[in-house]
Structure formats: structure tokens, C-alpha cells
Design a protein around this motif. Structure first.
Motif, short mmCIF file in Angstrom:
data_model
loop_
_atom_site.label_atom_id
_atom_site.label_comp_id
_atom_site.label_asym_id
_atom_site.label_seq_id
_atom_site.Cartn_x
_atom_site.Cartn_y
_atom_site.Cartn_z
N ALA A 22 0.83 -1.21 0.00
CA ALA A 22 0.00 0.00 0.00
C ALA A 22 0.86 1.26 0.00
O ALA A 22 0.56 2.24 -0.71
CB ALA A 22 -0.92 0.00 1.22
N ALA A 23 1.95 1.25 0.77
CA ALA A 23 2.83 2.42 0.82
C ALA A 23 3.46 2.69 -0.54
O ALA A 23 3.61 3.85 -0.95
CB ALA A 23 3.90 2.21 1.88
N GLN A 24 3.83 1.63 -1.26
CA GLN A 24 4.43 1.81 -2.58
C GLN A 24 3.40 2.37 -3.57
O GLN A 24 3.73 3.23 -4.40
CB GLN A 24 4.99 0.48 -3.08
CG GLN A 24 5.78 0.63 -4.37
CD GLN A 24 6.53 -0.65 -4.76
OE1 GLN A 24 6.54 -1.63 -4.02
NE2 GLN A 24 7.15 -0.63 -5.92
N ALA A 40 -11.90 -2.38 -9.25
CA ALA A 40 -11.60 -2.11 -7.85
C ALA A 40 -11.77 -3.30 -6.93
O ALA A 40 -11.24 -3.30 -5.81
CB ALA A 40 -12.49 -0.96 -7.35
N GLY A 41 -12.51 -4.31 -7.34
CA GLY A 41 -12.73 -5.45 -6.46
C GLY A 41 -13.38 -5.02 -5.16
O GLY A 41 -14.36 -4.27 -5.15
N THR A 42 -12.82 -5.47 -4.04
CA THR A 42 -13.38 -5.15 -2.73
C THR A 42 -12.81 -3.85 -2.15
O THR A 42 -13.11 -3.50 -1.02
CB THR A 42 -13.12 -6.30 -1.74
OG1 THR A 42 -11.70 -6.52 -1.64
CG2 THR A 42 -13.79 -7.58 -2.21
N GLY A 43 -11.95 -3.17 -2.92
CA GLY A 43 -11.47 -1.86 -2.49
C GLY A 43 -10.10 -1.85 -1.84
O GLY A 43 -9.71 -0.84 -1.25
N SER A 44 -9.35 -2.94 -1.95
CA SER A 44 -8.01 -2.97 -1.37
C SER A 44 -7.14 -1.87 -1.97
O SER A 44 -7.20 -1.62 -3.17
CB SER A 44 -7.34 -4.32 -1.61
OG SER A 44 -7.97 -5.34 -0.86
N TYR A 45 -6.34 -1.26 -1.12
CA TYR A 45 -5.33 -0.27 -1.51
C TYR A 45 -5.92 1.07 -1.94
O TYR A 45 -5.19 1.92 -2.45
CB TYR A 45 -4.41 -0.82 -2.60
CG TYR A 45 -3.71 -2.07 -2.17
CD1 TYR A 45 -2.72 -2.05 -1.20
CD2 TYR A 45 -4.07 -3.31 -2.71
CE1 TYR A 45 -2.08 -3.21 -0.78
CE2 TYR A 45 -3.45 -4.48 -2.30
CZ TYR A 45 -2.46 -4.42 -1.33
OH TYR A 45 -1.84 -5.57 -0.92
N ALA A 91 -5.32 0.94 -11.34
CA ALA A 91 -5.90 -0.34 -11.77
C ALA A 91 -4.96 -1.43 -11.27
O ALA A 91 -3.87 -1.60 -11.82
CB ALA A 91 -6.05 -0.38 -13.28
N LEU A 92 -5.38 -2.15 -10.25
CA LEU A 92 -4.48 -3.06 -9.54
C LEU A 92 -4.85 -4.52 -9.79
O LEU A 92 -5.96 -4.95 -9.48
CB LEU A 92 -4.53 -2.76 -8.03
CG LEU A 92 -4.33 -1.29 -7.63
CD1 LEU A 92 -4.38 -1.15 -6.11
CD2 LEU A 92 -3.03 -0.73 -8.19
#
Length: 247
Positions: A22-24, A40-45, A91-92
Motif C-alpha cells: 500500500a505504501a508503494q 476495484a474489487g473489494t477496495g483494497s489499496y 488499476a491493480l
């Protein structure tokens, strides 16, 4: 995408954001004052300045925690947004699911005023360095061969982007593909596999022979002997990459 209406049911339990990753991602977003999360999925990060999340699956949207940014059900290839809608778009671990990569990247470039951040992986490095797909589940690697996007191709579609390695911590909290590289027994857990698309989309019958070999190697100690050097490492680079573009 539609498959996550069946594959994404365990994501809220197995795919928690890891603070180091998350920091990166936050550093890559820079000084963006508003961010849109696509796929986004469940909203991670999602950083606090996220103003909207775009996600095709109702199942994934339903698992977003209370207080998350508002979410709209839509696909990357057709974003329901005006031009230059936000400072940054992220977009992760999603571009490999898109039906039309060029259209999706075109949409990201259309709505981002300043920056695009994409988390993906280099399939050649992943195949070579990650013991699970190299030694036990080549079927999963073959499946990813059909959908993995070369990072140089992504960079070209973005109009240029820098590529940052994303090291995976040995105790990574986010249970994506290589998260358990130093905790091999986790891959024997069906719930863990359900949160990893390259495993979940192959099916249990396909994976069974390789998982049986892994279970046997763990029981006899062969895995620990073969991979003793991994047990001394805190992080590993197996090809995950952050692409950062300035449109």
C-alpha cells in the motif's frame, strides 16, 4: 468481470491490503487529490482520496467495507466518466481480466488528468522465479500465459511509463498469487486458492496432481530442503510490477 460473481466470494477474507505494498502504491500516486479505482474489487489499496470505484462484479462490490468510496458497476472499457475526471486513476491486478486491453487503457488515459498507476506482473519472471508454478502447477502458468500482459506492451499503450519492482513480503497480508511463497502449506487450503484467480479458474481436478506432490514434499521435508534459501529471505521479487505513467 462476470467470473468474479462466482470466484470472488472469499476475497474479503483472503485479500486484505498489505501495508508495505500500500505504501508503494500511495507513493506512486504522488500528490493526486482525487483518485478513481478501476477494476476495484473489494477496495483494497484505495487511498483516502478515492472518489469513485469502478467494478463489474456485484459480488465484489458487496464485500467492500463500510465507509469505502462509492462504487459503480461498470467495465474498464466503458468508464461512465467524463474526460479528465480525476487527478489519478489506478488499476491493480486487473488488466489481465479485461476483454479489450487497448480500449481499457484508452479509457484510463481519457479520465486521468495527471497519472495512471497499474499493478501487474511480468509473466516470464513469474514463471522462472516462483516455485509453485515452476515445479508443481505448470497448468496455472500455462493459463496465465494466455492472459498475462507484457509490461512493455502496457507501457507503450500508456504512452510511456516507469516500471517499479514490487517485492512480496514473506508475511504478505494480501493473498494474491505469490503471497505465500515462504508459507507453502497455504496453497493446500481451498479458501486460499479461491482468492487466487490463476488457481481458482483452473479447477480443482486440474490442480490436484501438483497439489498432491506439494503435500507430499512438505510432509517428507523435501520442499524445505529444496528451498532452504527462501526461508532466509524477507522479501522476494517474482515479477510483480508497478507501472506509473504521467499522461
Amino acid at each position: 468481470m462476470a467470473t468474479y460473481d462466482s470466484l470472488g466470494t472469499t476475497y474479503a477474507r483472503t485479500r486484505q491490503p498489505d501495508p508495505r505494498i500500500a505504501a508503494q502504491i500511495r507513493a506512486a500516486l504522488g500528490t493526486a487529490t482525487d483518485v478513481i479505482n478501476v477494476g476495484a474489487g473489494t477496495g483494497s489499496y484505495e487511498p483516502p482520496q478515492t472518489t469513485l470505484s469502478v467494478e463489474p462484479s456485484e459480488v465484489m462490490i458487496a464485500q467492500r467495507p463500510p465507509g469505502s468510496a462509492p462504487a459503480v458497476q461498470a467495465v474498464a472499457e466503458h468508464l461512465p466518466l467524463v474526460d479528465d475526471a480525476a487527478d489519478a486513476v489506478m488499476a491493480l491486478l486487473t488488466v489481465h481480466h479485461w476483454s479489450d486491453l487497448a480500449a481499457g487503457i484508452g479509457e484510463l488515459r481519457r479520465v486521468a488528468r495527471r497519472r495512471i498507476v497499474i499493478l501487474t506482473w511480468d509473466q516470464e519472471i513469474f514463471r522462472e522465479r516462483f516455485w509453485l508454478v515452476r515445479d508443481y502447477l505448470p497448468e496455472a502458468a500455462a493459463f496465465d500465459d494466455t492472459r498475462a500482459i507484457p509490461t512493455d506492451q502496457l507501457a507503450d499503450l500508456l504512452g510511456g511509463a516507469r516500471q517499479e519492482p514490487v517485492p512480496v513480503p514473506h508475511d504478505c497480508l494480501d493473498g494474491f498469487g505469490a503471497a505465500y511463497w515462504r508459507r507453502p502449506r497455504a496453497y493446500l487450503d481451498p479458501q486460499v486458492r479461491a482468492g487466487i484467480s490463476m488457481l481458482a479458474q483452473n479447477g480443482e481436478d486440474t490442480l490436484a496432481p501438483g497439489l498432491t506432490r506439494l503435500a507430499d514434499d512438505l510432509a517428507t521435508g523435501r520442499w524445505h530442503t529444496r528451498h532452504a534459501e527462501l526461508l532466509t529471505l524477507d522479501t522476494i521479487d517474482v515479477g510483480y510490477r508497478l507501472l506509473v505513467s504521467a499522461p
